[in-house]
Design an enzyme around this catalytic site. Structure first.
Site, mmCIF file in Angstrom:
data_model
loop_
_atom_site.group_PDB
_atom_site.id
_atom_site.type_symbol
_atom_site.label_atom_id
_atom_site.label_comp_id
_atom_site.label_asym_id
_atom_site.label_seq_id
_atom_site.Cartn_x
_atom_site.Cartn_y
_atom_site.Cartn_z
ATOM 1 C CE LYS A 191 0.540 1.496 4.362
ATOM 2 N NZ LYS A 191 0.937 2.820 4.807
ATOM 3 C CB THR A 248 -1.729 4.840 2.914
ATOM 4 O OG1 THR A 248 -1.868 4.011 4.066
ATOM 5 C CG2 THR A 248 -0.333 5.387 2.890
HETATM 6 O O1 LIG Z 1 2.638 7.899 6.538
HETATM 7 P P1 LIG Z 1 2.756 6.621 5.780
HETATM 8 O O2 LIG Z 1 2.569 6.787 4.321
HETATM 9 O O3 LIG Z 1 3.998 5.866 6.155
HETATM 10 O O4 LIG Z 1 1.527 5.699 6.248
HETATM 11 C C1 LIG Z 1 1.336 5.522 7.609
HETATM 12 C C2 LIG Z 1 0.544 4.278 7.938
HETATM 13 O O5 LIG Z 1 1.170 3.131 7.410
HETATM 14 C C3 LIG Z 1 -0.904 4.337 7.558
HETATM 15 O O6 LIG Z 1 -1.553 3.204 8.036
#
Ligand SMILES: O=P(O)(O)OC[C@H](O)CO
Ligand SMILES: NC(=O)c1ccc[n+]([C@@H]2O[C@H](COP(=O)([O-])OP(=O)(O)OC[C@H]3O[C@@H](n4cnc5c(N)ncnc54)[C@H](O)[C@@H]3O)[C@@H](O)[C@H]2O)c1
Length: 331
Positions: A191, A248
């Site tokens: 993701k 995300t």
């Molecule tokens: O800030 P990111 O893109 O690392 O995403 C944070 C978390 O994984 C969201 O669940």
């Protein structure tokens, strides 16, 4: 008296320490920088990462890993995916026998293409059923603020998953157990790459249809890889799959999405790195996931294009055009 240790005082490590404390655990945070440990102990804050958070009094910090890990029954790993192996090699000797190792990382290791739980098993020399993965739509600033969310606690040993579930159940975080460790870890790692793509599209000025397309087709390629690696396809419809992907790809709080937006506005990788400080795991993991997919003969066209933009200097417009000119196929 046992305690939980959180190794890593970044955004998620700090927010997760609050969750554990709110769920009733005594918590020690290990910070790489002694000044961060001192700041936490003196002011109950970690202002570089979560300026609005005040940590409960049952959380203390230290920069000494031996002191932090000694006596801990729950060992939470919250460092960048690509440094985990080196960090854990230094720490493994301090682990208590039968302690539970909790992985918060969402990445795939460069070079080995291993999932984080595999790196933990290999480096710490522990059985796979001692490793628990916590993953889901959990943007650290929202969790730190006590905003309602759910998460997944994945382990091959359901007793251990249930133990961690009860250690992080609070009025604002509802954890669900799951025995599909492979699917949960892949959902979390891929993701980040799809969020880079969503950010790139946003930076190019593309709108909601594009984002929804990337989310949906991103989920399709994540599930394809997951099935090839032995995951349960249903996992990808859950919190560790669709849930985290939506959070995300849509949130301005996401570091991956934000990083992608810099690239989409025409910045180079170096310019985007200078403009963003915290870990955007997808930037490195896209290479490892691309390699993993090729090794298993799985098509991941969005991941391929994100890798080309990040590491081969491809123009985002050319990358989008390449995605749109692929051979027509059934959904
Ligand atoms: O800030 P990111 O893109 O690392 O995403 C944070 C978390 O994984 C969201 O669940
Ligand atoms: N931030 C979130 O919202 C969030 C939510 C869920 C999962 N995660 C995952 O948690 C993991 C940690 O992310 P984060 O958000 O806390 O990152 P971060 O960038 O906020 O913090 C990383 C921490 O690791 C430390 N660090 C950096 N290099 C290191 C090294 N070589 N050795 C030891 N420590 C080092 C930093 O000092 C910092 O304390 C990532 O895999 C991320 O994908 C993050």
């Amino acid at each position: 008296m046992t305690h939980a240790v959180v190794l890593g005082a970044g955004s998620w490590g700090t927010a997760f320490a609050k969750v554990l404390a709110d769920a009733g655990r005594e918590v020690v945070i290990w910070a790489r920088r002694p000044d961060v440990a001192e700041l936490i102990n003196k002011t109950r804050t970690n202002s570089d990462y979560l300026p609005d958070l005040r940590l409960p009094p049952t959380v203390r910090a230290t920069a000494d890993p031996a002191e932090a890990i000694s006596g801990a029954d729950l060992v939470v790993l919250a460092v960048p995916s690509q440094t985990l192996r080196g960090n854990l090699a230094d720490w493994a000797g301090h682990l208590e026998p039968d302690s539970t190792l909790v992985s918060l990382m969402k990445g795939i290791e460069l070079g080995t293409t291993k999932r984080m739980s595999e790196v933990i098993v290999e480096t710490a020399g522990v059985a796979a059923d001692r490793v628990v993965v916590v993953t889901g739509p959990n943007l650290a600033p929202e969790i730190a603020d006590g905003q309602i969310a759910a998460t997944v606690v994945a382990c091959t040993d359901m007793d251990r998953a249930t133990l961690v579930q009860s250690s992080i159940s609070t009025s604002y975080l509802r954890p669900y157990t799951n025995d599909d460790v492979i699917g949960c870890e892949l959902g979390g790692a891929v993701k980040n790459v799809i969020a880079l793509a969503a950010g790139i599209a946003a930076g190019m000025g593309l709108g909601d249809n594009t984002r929804a397309t990337l989310i949906t087709r991103g989920l399709a390629e994540t599930a394809r890889l997951g099935v090839a690696l032995g995951a349960d396809p249903l996992t990808f419809a859950g919190l560790a799959g669709m849930g985290d992907l939506v959070a995300t790809c849509t949130s301005p709080l996401s570091r991956n999405r934000t990083f992608g937006a810099h690239l989409g506005r025409g910045e180079t990788l170096e310019q985007a790195q200078r403009a963003t400080r915290q870990t955007a795991e997808g930037v490195k993991s896209c290479l490892a996931i691309r390699d993993l997919s090729r090794a298993h003969g799985v098509e991941m066209p969005i991941t391929e294009q994100v890798e080309r933009i990040c590491h081969e200097g491809a123009d985002p417009r050319a990358a989008m055009a390449a995605l749109m000119s692929r051979k027509p196929r059934p959904e």
